[in-house]
Enzyme design. Sequence first.
Site, PDB file in Angstrom:
ATOM      1  N   ASP A 183     -31.158  40.921 -24.068  1.00  0.00           N
ATOM      2  CA  ASP A 183     -31.075  41.509 -22.732  1.00  0.00           C
ATOM      3  C   ASP A 183     -32.455  41.559 -22.066  1.00  0.00           C
ATOM      4  O   ASP A 183     -32.606  41.319 -20.880  1.00  0.00           O
ATOM      5  CB  ASP A 183     -30.498  42.929 -22.804  1.00  0.00           C
ATOM      6  N   LYS A 202      -5.458  10.333 -34.344  1.00  0.00           N
ATOM      7  CA  LYS A 202      -6.168   9.271 -33.638  1.00  0.00           C
ATOM      8  C   LYS A 202      -6.690   8.280 -34.664  1.00  0.00           C
ATOM      9  O   LYS A 202      -7.282   8.699 -35.669  1.00  0.00           O
ATOM     10  CB  LYS A 202      -7.352   9.850 -32.847  1.00  0.00           C
ATOM     11  N   LYS A 224      -3.762  20.115 -31.725  1.00  0.00           N
ATOM     12  CA  LYS A 224      -3.438  19.962 -30.318  1.00  0.00           C
ATOM     13  C   LYS A 224      -3.499  21.354 -29.702  1.00  0.00           C
ATOM     14  O   LYS A 224      -2.593  22.174 -29.864  1.00  0.00           O
ATOM     15  CB  LYS A 224      -2.048  19.342 -30.128  1.00  0.00           C
TER      16      LYS A 224
HETATM   17  S1  IVH Z   1      -6.922  13.506 -26.717  1.00  0.00           S
HETATM   18  C1  IVH Z   1      -6.495   9.707 -24.276  1.00  0.00           C
HETATM   19  N1  IVH Z   1      -6.987  15.546 -28.378  1.00  0.00           N
HETATM   20  O1  IVH Z   1      -3.140  17.156 -24.739  1.00  0.00           O
HETATM   21  C2  IVH Z   1      -6.119  10.932 -25.006  1.00  0.00           C
HETATM   22  N2  IVH Z   1      -5.848  15.812 -26.310  1.00  0.00           N
HETATM   23  O2  IVH Z   1      -1.147  15.014 -23.716  1.00  0.00           O
HETATM   24  C3  IVH Z   1      -6.732  12.131 -24.433  1.00  0.00           C
HETATM   25  N3  IVH Z   1      -4.931  18.067 -25.974  1.00  0.00           N
HETATM   26  O3  IVH Z   1      -4.134  16.810 -21.487  1.00  0.00           O
HETATM   27  C4  IVH Z   1      -6.317  13.380 -25.073  1.00  0.00           C
HETATM   28  N4  IVH Z   1      -5.612  18.913 -27.873  1.00  0.00           N
HETATM   29  O4  IVH Z   1      -5.459  18.483 -22.757  1.00  0.00           O
HETATM   30  C5  IVH Z   1      -6.557  15.091 -27.183  1.00  0.00           C
HETATM   31  N5  IVH Z   1      -7.174  17.283 -29.931  1.00  0.00           N
HETATM   32  C6  IVH Z   1      -6.735  16.816 -28.739  1.00  0.00           C
HETATM   33  C7  IVH Z   1      -6.019  17.628 -27.841  1.00  0.00           C
HETATM   34  C8  IVH Z   1      -5.585  17.094 -26.641  1.00  0.00           C
HETATM   35  C9  IVH Z   1      -4.970  19.149 -26.734  1.00  0.00           C
HETATM   36  C10 IVH Z   1      -4.248  17.989 -24.654  1.00  0.00           C
HETATM   37  C11 IVH Z   1      -5.115  17.423 -23.580  1.00  0.00           C
HETATM   38  C12 IVH Z   1      -4.275  16.434 -22.812  1.00  0.00           C
HETATM   39  C13 IVH Z   1      -2.954  16.515 -23.498  1.00  0.00           C
HETATM   40  C14 IVH Z   1      -2.499  15.104 -23.747  1.00  0.00           C
END
Ligand code: IVH
Length: 769
Positions: free
Chosen positions: A29, A282, A107
């Site tokens: 602070d 991925k 996700k």
């Molecule tokens: S990758 C080209 N990784 O899911 C791929 N997306 O349907 C880009 N999301 O709008 C997304 N967790 O907001 C990716 N570990 C993750 C994720 C993620 C949540 C959401 C993201 C996107 C949606 C895709």
Amino acid sequence: MAWLVEELNRHIYNYHVLDAPTIPDAEYDRLFVELQQLEAAHPQAVSNDSPTSRVGAAPIPEFRQVTHAVPMLSLNNGFSEEDIENFDRRVRDGLDLQRVEYNAELKFDGLAISLRYENGVLVQAATRGDGYTGEDVTANIRTVRVIPLRLLGKEVPEVLEVRGEVLMFKADFERLNQRQRDAGQKEFANPRNAAAGSLRQLDARITAQRKLRFFAYGVGLLEGAELPDSHSAVLDWLDRLGLPVAKERAVVAGCEGLLGYFRSVGERRKSLPYEIDGVVYKVDKVADQARLGFVSRAPRFALAHKFPAEEALTVVQAIDVQVGRTGAITPVARLVPVSVGGVTVTNATLHNEDEVRRKDVRVGDTVVVRRAGDVIPEVLSVVLERRPEPIPPVYELPKSCPVCGSHVVREEGEAVARCSGGLTCAAQRKEAIRHFAGRRMMDIEGLGDRYIDSLVEANLIHGVADLYKLTLDDLLKMKRLADEREGTTPETVKQGKVATKWADNLLEAIRASKQPPLERLLFALGIRHVGESTAKTLADWLGRFELVRRAPAALLRVLPDIGGTVAEAIADFFAEEKNQGAIDALLAAGVAPQGEHAPKAQLREKLDEVSLLVALDIPKLTEPRARQLMAEGMSLDKLAHLKVFNVFGLPATVQAALEEWMAVPANRERLSALSALRQELLAELPEAAAQPEGHLSGKTFVLTGTLPTMSRDAAGALIEAAGGKVSGSVSKKTSYVVAGAEAGSKLAKAEELGVTVLDEAGLMALLNK
Ligand code: IVH
């Protein structure tokens, strides 16, 4: 100034991302104020990554549009094992490989965001929007403490667009909703909505008050640096740059690897501090990702494996009410059967009258139902566009109990309406007996719902004590009636043979339940607000049933974890004539709690007159005032007979309130009785044992929530053994609050008062010091 900016940003990172601050808050602070002063004197030299910008900028009329340099695409979804097998097959075929390595990650259930760093400095943050253009939310994102304003390390790319998810932790969401409730404002339906609502605030100062978090999961545009060659290495790199990356990730191979990860995350889902709606796979090698490319708007190299939906749409066929053990009337929506998260749901609770009104659920409506985990499915909201014509009438709770016809009453300030029939109402009687006989209560094996219903309907039992008067003939009669009603009379019975073994067993089980541990008996009685843990507190501290029965609310209130409402509910229960009759009947039938003992020795400390006086809840008589009275030589007993009040130097309003309270004869009697019981207990309790000396002497702890490896009682015992004290409520005098999962208002209070909060590990560290 530059030094201060860097130093402060480093401490923010240590504190919010690593959870490992290296300097005291006060020192932080001090540095912060120093920077603020310099910036005020030299506004032209304020740097873009100054932490002072995190408090939130003034409102803007609307968000600016931002075009994403690299579009923000979406993911294809998979639900079944078959979907995952197909995905893996397509990837293997596309790459012409036998076995593929994937990075598996969570996700997150939040909002996608793109953060643009130029030469390491955050210059822009944009929402996903339609994937091509989003909204500029830079001012808001600056207030999110876990997002670095400057990347760590010397070698930062010229341009880096980090993609990730903004979300709100479950605990922060609960706290936010509590605040909204307290302020009479709208609550958020779930953490995702709360995060979205907080991020899309035109006034960044509001965003600054909401605790948002962020996890990075990928990279958009990158200039002036080489991207690592695998996605897992990309995440490691982002982590090194100071960006939050969730630890829950793994590199796995093949379809079995993916499914294994999915199952393991599924098991841990509940214990994560934030919500996820699935996992994402991925292809790990970046070069392989490029080879696979995209189909329309989603990558071929990635798949979201979603958990089964926990929400679904269906239609309300009817709204009935259920009558609970305490007469509580709960409206229940009967639904067209629908599968929610893999389970068929036909009923959903509407909680209470206010909830039905608030959501305006009507028969014929299409509604969103939610089934979260093991909890009872609930109706979340109505899809108004689908309300049928002609418009169905507003739902009204019945005025009389559908089971016994007694009036339904709703007391002022209560959300719940109740059947006033008490144990004359068959529904309440059945529920009371069901509860009484339950496994964690009197544990009468073999006394299931079907028999209880028949016993009550055949008028063989009116109250729980009647269970102990049942004869073999009664049980056989009950069975006959049940079979006739349900048309299940066995052939043998029709031929005149009657099986009696089951009845003998049931009678034996009833007999065997006569000597329960005290806490189980207390729990079995079905006192409002008394669950297993309160029953245990009562049994541990007071030791004897007889004492629990006559303890006034003020005495109960000084026991650990028993607050005003609970104490009143217990005292009211035992004061009620009908309940006294029922309990006397139980005792007369031979029910006798096992292992009763003298009250706990520590009760002596709880019996100090100041605490008891405060526990009486006399208006305006706060603890300092009670202390003042006692310091003036008062005692509970003297106070009970006091005639003049103007001799204590109390403020006029306090004195007036006290006089008014004392004008009620029942209150004076209450004081005398409390004092007499206190004397009686003190005479029985051993002389105060010296408080064990330890390094925690003088420290007061409050335990709240579920600790990961031990019960609160066990933690409390360790604290006391080290000389510390455990208290039930948080105040400025509390030294530490130890918070576990689902900690609620006590944690919020601690944060409000600035009391240090520890988790179990923190407590253990303190104990081991
Ligand atoms: S990758 C080209 N990784 O899911 C791929 N997306 O349907 C880009 N999301 O709008 C997304 N967790 O907001 C990716 N570990 C993750 C994720 C993620 C949540 C959401 C993201 C996107 C949606 C895709």
